[in-house]
Design an enzyme around this catalytic site. Structure first.
Site, mmCIF file in Angstrom:
data_model
loop_
_atom_site.group_PDB
_atom_site.id
_atom_site.type_symbol
_atom_site.label_atom_id
_atom_site.label_comp_id
_atom_site.label_asym_id
_atom_site.label_seq_id
_atom_site.Cartn_x
_atom_site.Cartn_y
_atom_site.Cartn_z
ATOM 1 N N LYS A 13 5.355 -2.689 3.488
ATOM 2 C CA LYS A 13 6.322 -1.925 3.388
ATOM 3 C C LYS A 13 6.135 -0.724 4.515
ATOM 4 C CE LYS A 13 4.948 -0.656 -0.700
ATOM 5 N NZ LYS A 13 4.056 -1.611 -1.083
ATOM 6 N N ARG A 88 6.799 4.502 -8.517
ATOM 7 C CA ARG A 88 5.894 3.387 -8.527
ATOM 8 C C ARG A 88 5.596 3.001 -10.010
ATOM 9 N NH1 ARG A 88 2.629 3.011 -4.049
ATOM 10 N NH2 ARG A 88 1.007 1.395 -4.095
ATOM 11 N N ARG A 127 -6.845 -6.284 7.011
ATOM 12 C CA ARG A 127 -5.806 -4.876 7.512
ATOM 13 C C ARG A 127 -6.690 -3.808 8.259
ATOM 14 N NH1 ARG A 127 -1.100 -2.420 4.136
ATOM 15 N NH2 ARG A 127 -2.923 -1.801 2.576
ATOM 16 N N ARG A 161 -9.093 0.702 4.920
ATOM 17 C CA ARG A 161 -8.883 1.739 3.875
ATOM 18 C C ARG A 161 -9.841 1.336 2.787
ATOM 19 N NH1 ARG A 161 -2.602 1.785 2.606
ATOM 20 N NH2 ARG A 161 -3.564 1.252 0.309
ATOM 21 N N ARG A 172 -4.838 -3.623 -7.651
ATOM 22 C CA ARG A 172 -3.550 -2.983 -7.134
ATOM 23 C C ARG A 172 -2.306 -3.887 -7.444
ATOM 24 N NH1 ARG A 172 -5.310 -1.792 -1.576
ATOM 25 N NH2 ARG A 172 -3.244 -1.537 -1.060
HETATM 26 P P1 ADP Z 1 -0.077 0.051 -1.078
HETATM 27 O O1 ADP Z 1 1.163 -0.002 -1.421
HETATM 28 O O2 ADP Z 1 -0.582 -0.931 0.073
HETATM 29 O O3 ADP Z 1 -0.726 -0.364 -2.321
HETATM 30 P P2 ADP Z 1 0.077 2.785 -0.636
HETATM 31 O O4 ADP Z 1 -0.665 3.560 0.625
HETATM 32 O O5 ADP Z 1 1.460 2.906 -0.954
HETATM 33 O O6 ADP Z 1 -0.600 1.441 -0.624
HETATM 34 O O7 ADP Z 1 -0.795 3.495 -1.752
HETATM 35 C C1 ADP Z 1 -2.156 3.391 -2.084
HETATM 36 C C2 ADP Z 1 -2.772 4.112 -3.420
HETATM 37 O O8 ADP Z 1 -1.946 5.438 -3.419
HETATM 38 C C3 ADP Z 1 -1.931 3.373 -4.773
HETATM 39 O O9 ADP Z 1 -2.715 2.238 -5.258
HETATM 40 C C4 ADP Z 1 -2.316 4.534 -5.741
HETATM 41 O O10 ADP Z 1 -3.447 4.652 -6.048
HETATM 42 C C5 ADP Z 1 -1.649 5.723 -5.011
HETATM 43 N N1 ADP Z 1 -0.239 6.068 -4.852
HETATM 44 C C6 ADP Z 1 0.440 5.926 -3.944
HETATM 45 N N2 ADP Z 1 1.897 6.144 -4.317
HETATM 46 C C7 ADP Z 1 1.802 6.472 -5.529
HETATM 47 C C8 ADP Z 1 2.824 6.825 -6.712
HETATM 48 N N3 ADP Z 1 3.892 7.026 -6.500
HETATM 49 N N4 ADP Z 1 2.182 7.158 -7.991
HETATM 50 C C9 ADP Z 1 1.223 6.874 -8.222
HETATM 51 N N5 ADP Z 1 -0.064 6.511 -7.432
HETATM 52 C C10 ADP Z 1 0.296 6.264 -5.903
#
Ligand code: ADP
Length: 218
Positions: A13, A88, A127, A161, A172
């Site tokens: 994404k 999310r 990654r 990360r 996740r």
């Molecule tokens: P990925 O999509 O690869 O899991 P992101 O960088 O989008 O990685 O998100 C990493 C973390 O940030 C998530 O696992 C969550 O803990 C938090 N996070 C990101 N966006 C949200 C959201 N909209 N609501 C709740 N937690 C979020």
């Protein structure tokens, strides 16, 4: 255009969002990046988010929804945006729908990136991300940087990360299935979902995405 990107962690994404946002001249808004920026700046919001993220869980809605809305209210997002990582869960989706409606706006599309689960784990475990710019993404096997640990694009330091370990990735993925996938049905009911395969070269996926959005001209 107002677009939401959905897909499991590791679907690409962030990578796709960077290209799509550029092609469509709209800002890329990533809640994950916003949280990581808050963590590295040591803000209260960052402190509140960190433990949830490290465990692979969602950051609570009270924190997330306000942060996302503040970002969407910035002047550069007036004409549209590409949301990556938000909404999310269904309550975030409902909050987004309401806030857009209050402004007389609506989403144009929800782009769903599909990728098999074993591929996701392989992609994430290898990654590496640049400290200077999270859109500079490498993979130790699939797209290795010329020099280990150094970003080809800007010379920045590459790091893994904290939530990219195999154990956290599995968590996740569970959270994705339980909480995020239901938003696809929520948006299918509004006729907004376009699904594409996220397998293949980055440029191929971008091309597929632009076609799916009806913007292969851009
Ligand atoms: P990925 O999509 O690869 O899991 P992101 O960088 O989008 O990685 O998100 C990493 C973390 O940030 C998530 O696992 C969550 O803990 C938090 N996070 C990101 N966006 C949200 C959201 N909209 N609501 C709740 N937690 C979020």
């Amino acid at each position: 255009m107002r677009i939401v990107l959905v897909g499991p962690p590791g679907a690409g994404k962030g990578t796709q969002a960077a290209y799509l946002a550029k092609n469509l001249s709209i800002p890329h808004i990533s809640t994950g990046d916003l949280f990581r920026a808050n963590i590295s700046q040591g803000t209260e919001l960052g402190k509140a988010a960190k433990a949830f993220m490290d465990a692979g869980n969602l950051v609570p809605d009270e924190v997330t929804i306000g942060m996302a809305k503040d970002r969407m209210a910035q002047p550069d997002a007036e004409g549209g945006f590409l949301l990556d990582g938000f909404p999310r869960n269904v309550s975030q989706a409902e909050a987004l729908d309401e806030s857009l409606k209050a402004d007389g706006q609506k989403l144009d599309a929800v782009l769903d990136l599909e990728v098999p689960e074993d591929e996701v784990v392989k992609r994430i475990a290898g990654r590496r991300i640049c400290r200077n710019d999270s859109s500079h993404v490498f993979h130790v096997a699939y797209s290795a940087p010329k020099q280990e640990g150094v970003c080809d694009t800007c010379g920045g330091e590459l790091y893994q990360r904290g939530d990219d370990t195999e154990e956290t990735v599995r968590r996740r993925l569970e959270v994705y299935h339980a909480e995020t996938e239901p938003i696809i049905d929520h948006y299918k009911a509004q006729g907004l979902v376009v699904t594409i395969s996220a397998l293949g070269k980055v440029t191929e996926v971008t091309k597929r995405a632009m076609e799916a959005l009806g913007r292969s001209d851009a």
